[in-house]
Motif scaffolding. Structure first.
Motif, mmCIF file in Angstrom:
data_model
loop_
_atom_site.group_PDB
_atom_site.id
_atom_site.type_symbol
_atom_site.label_atom_id
_atom_site.label_comp_id
_atom_site.label_asym_id
_atom_site.label_seq_id
_atom_site.Cartn_x
_atom_site.Cartn_y
_atom_site.Cartn_z
ATOM 1 N N MET A 1 52.834 36.816 47.452
ATOM 2 C CA MET A 1 52.192 36.800 46.065
ATOM 3 C C MET A 1 50.739 36.339 46.310
ATOM 4 O O MET A 1 50.417 35.097 47.086
ATOM 5 N N MET A 2 49.847 37.125 45.444
ATOM 6 C CA MET A 2 48.260 36.509 45.589
ATOM 7 C C MET A 2 47.828 36.990 44.353
ATOM 8 O O MET A 2 47.970 37.885 43.757
ATOM 9 N N LEU A 3 47.117 35.791 43.754
ATOM 10 C CA LEU A 3 46.415 35.876 42.258
ATOM 11 C C LEU A 3 45.785 37.123 42.298
ATOM 12 O O LEU A 3 44.731 37.446 43.276
ATOM 13 N N LYS A 4 45.623 37.726 41.304
ATOM 14 C CA LYS A 4 44.903 39.108 40.913
ATOM 15 C C LYS A 4 43.531 38.728 40.409
ATOM 16 O O LYS A 4 42.506 39.298 40.924
ATOM 17 N N ASP A 5 43.334 37.866 39.772
ATOM 18 C CA ASP A 5 42.113 37.507 38.926
ATOM 19 C C ASP A 5 41.282 36.544 39.844
ATOM 20 O O ASP A 5 41.976 35.106 40.265
ATOM 21 N N PHE A 6 40.054 36.597 40.146
ATOM 22 C CA PHE A 6 39.247 35.748 40.687
ATOM 23 C C PHE A 6 38.118 35.125 39.791
ATOM 24 O O PHE A 6 37.288 35.987 39.269
ATOM 25 N N ASN A 7 38.150 33.773 39.533
ATOM 26 C CA ASN A 7 36.768 33.396 38.883
ATOM 27 C C ASN A 7 36.459 32.307 40.143
ATOM 28 O O ASN A 7 36.939 31.289 40.229
ATOM 29 N N LEU A 8 35.166 32.289 40.170
ATOM 30 C CA LEU A 8 34.611 31.533 41.088
ATOM 31 C C LEU A 8 34.567 30.079 41.088
ATOM 32 O O LEU A 8 34.826 29.378 41.913
ATOM 33 N N ASP A 9 34.125 29.990 39.523
ATOM 34 C CA ASP A 9 34.172 28.426 39.182
ATOM 35 C C ASP A 9 35.554 27.539 39.493
ATOM 36 O O ASP A 9 35.660 26.585 39.772
ATOM 37 N N ASN A 10 36.778 28.441 39.450
ATOM 38 C CA ASN A 10 37.903 27.725 39.954
ATOM 39 C C ASN A 10 38.107 27.396 41.363
ATOM 40 O O ASN A 10 39.294 26.867 41.937
ATOM 41 N N TYR A 11 37.332 27.907 42.383
ATOM 42 C CA TYR A 11 37.364 27.943 43.595
ATOM 43 C C TYR A 11 36.261 26.764 44.353
ATOM 44 O O TYR A 11 36.231 26.657 45.529
ATOM 45 N N LEU A 12 35.465 26.465 43.178
ATOM 46 C CA LEU A 12 34.068 25.514 43.918
ATOM 47 C C LEU A 12 34.634 24.037 43.397
ATOM 48 O O LEU A 12 34.982 23.848 42.451
ATOM 49 N N PHE A 13 34.510 23.290 44.604
ATOM 50 C CA PHE A 13 34.907 21.899 44.600
ATOM 51 C C PHE A 13 33.559 21.020 44.475
ATOM 52 O O PHE A 13 32.809 21.236 45.542
ATOM 53 N N GLN B 1 37.704 36.661 51.648
ATOM 54 C CA GLN B 1 38.227 37.166 53.172
ATOM 55 C C GLN B 1 39.514 36.089 53.627
ATOM 56 O O GLN B 1 40.393 36.390 54.095
ATOM 57 N N GLU B 2 38.925 34.641 52.995
ATOM 58 C CA GLU B 2 40.148 33.931 53.595
ATOM 59 C C GLU B 2 41.527 34.130 52.774
ATOM 60 O O GLU B 2 42.773 33.953 53.494
ATOM 61 N N MET B 3 41.501 34.513 51.661
ATOM 62 C CA MET B 3 42.637 34.723 50.893
ATOM 63 C C MET B 3 43.309 36.038 51.343
ATOM 64 O O MET B 3 44.692 36.021 51.812
#
Length: 265
Positions: A217-229, A250-252
């Protein structure tokens, strides 16, 4: 499937291997270290013990023994030896229906074990950090550990989930005939709630004749803010945002498909 009349104990072993990945981007080396520290605190041995305790409750088990350890510099492990609960509801089944979400908890498990190990790590140059948790639930008896899937998916920040389910051994009915599986299953996906399944791209690879089932399973929606630490995308220029998104995608993709790709610039 009709209820089997067994000769003695149900000797089938049902094993679920469940891997989750949380992926983020930390711009600086210090940010990467703080992300690892954050993950280590969020998924400490104490927190993981509580998650596995909840799983044993979901499947109606009793905890016999707990071993847990936080590691230096990072990571944690928990192992639980469990046994079947004293009061097993007659309503317990292996039907291809989703197990409970965190808000509700019901089911049952036989003597076996649950383990979890965590693996936080960072790319030394690209700013990508990946947290992986490996969970194994192995049961003996008539209930499947798949009933704990919904709770586990919701207990972690799961960008990618990779699951393997296998039924091993055999059990005999009262006529002496061997049975190599005691419930119908066509896909692990049928044990996942619709609201959860709608959020993910999913792929199955099943070997029915061997009672082996695999789902990714891989998330469909990509929101960049959710991946920035510790970084807001408003502080990044357009080229930086696009480059970081390509790196994250690419990582995903590499984790999901299990192969390396050349990053396009």
């Amino acid at each position: 499937m009709d209820k089997l009349q067994l000769h003695g104990f149900n000797n089938l072993t049902k094993s679920l291997s469940f891997n989750i990945y949380d992926i983020c981007y930390a711009k600086s080396e210090q940010g990467q270290r703080r992300y690892i520290e954050y993950i280590d605190e969020a998924y400490s041995a104490t927190r993981l013990t509580q998650i596995l305790t909840d799983v044993t409750s979901i499947i109606g088990a009793e905890i016999l023994n707990v071993a847990r350890q936080d590691y230096d510099p990072q990571g944690a492990s928990v192992t639980m030896l469990i046994s079947e609960g004293h009061d097993v509801p007659e309503t317990v089944t292996n039907a291809e229906t989703p197990g409970p979400l965190p808000e509700s908890v019901v089911a049952h498990l036989n003597k076996s074990h649950i383990t979890v190990h965590t693996y936080p790590e960072s790319h030394p140059h690209a700013g990508i950090s990946t947290f992986r948790a490996d969970i194994d639930v192995s049961t003996c008896g008539r209930i499947s550990p798949l009933k704990a899937l919904n709770y586990l998916i919701h207990s972690f920040e799961s960008d990618i989930v990779i699951m393997d389910y296998r039924v091993r051994g055999f059990t005999r009915d009262i006529a002496g005939q061997k049975h190599y599986i005691d419930h119908e299953i066509t896909s692990i996906q049928n044990y996942i709630a619709d609201a959860t399944a709608d959020r993910y791209q999913m792929i199955d690879v099943n070997v029915y004749q061997e009672n082996i089932f695999h789902t990714k399973m891989m998330l469909k929606d990509f929101n960049l803010d959710n991946y920035l630490f510790e970084t807001d995308q408003g502080a990044l220029d357009k080229d930086e945002r696009e480059q970081i998104q390509r790196q994250l995608n690419q990582e995903m993709a590499e984790i999901f498909y299990g192969r390396n790709y050349q990053l396009r610039r």
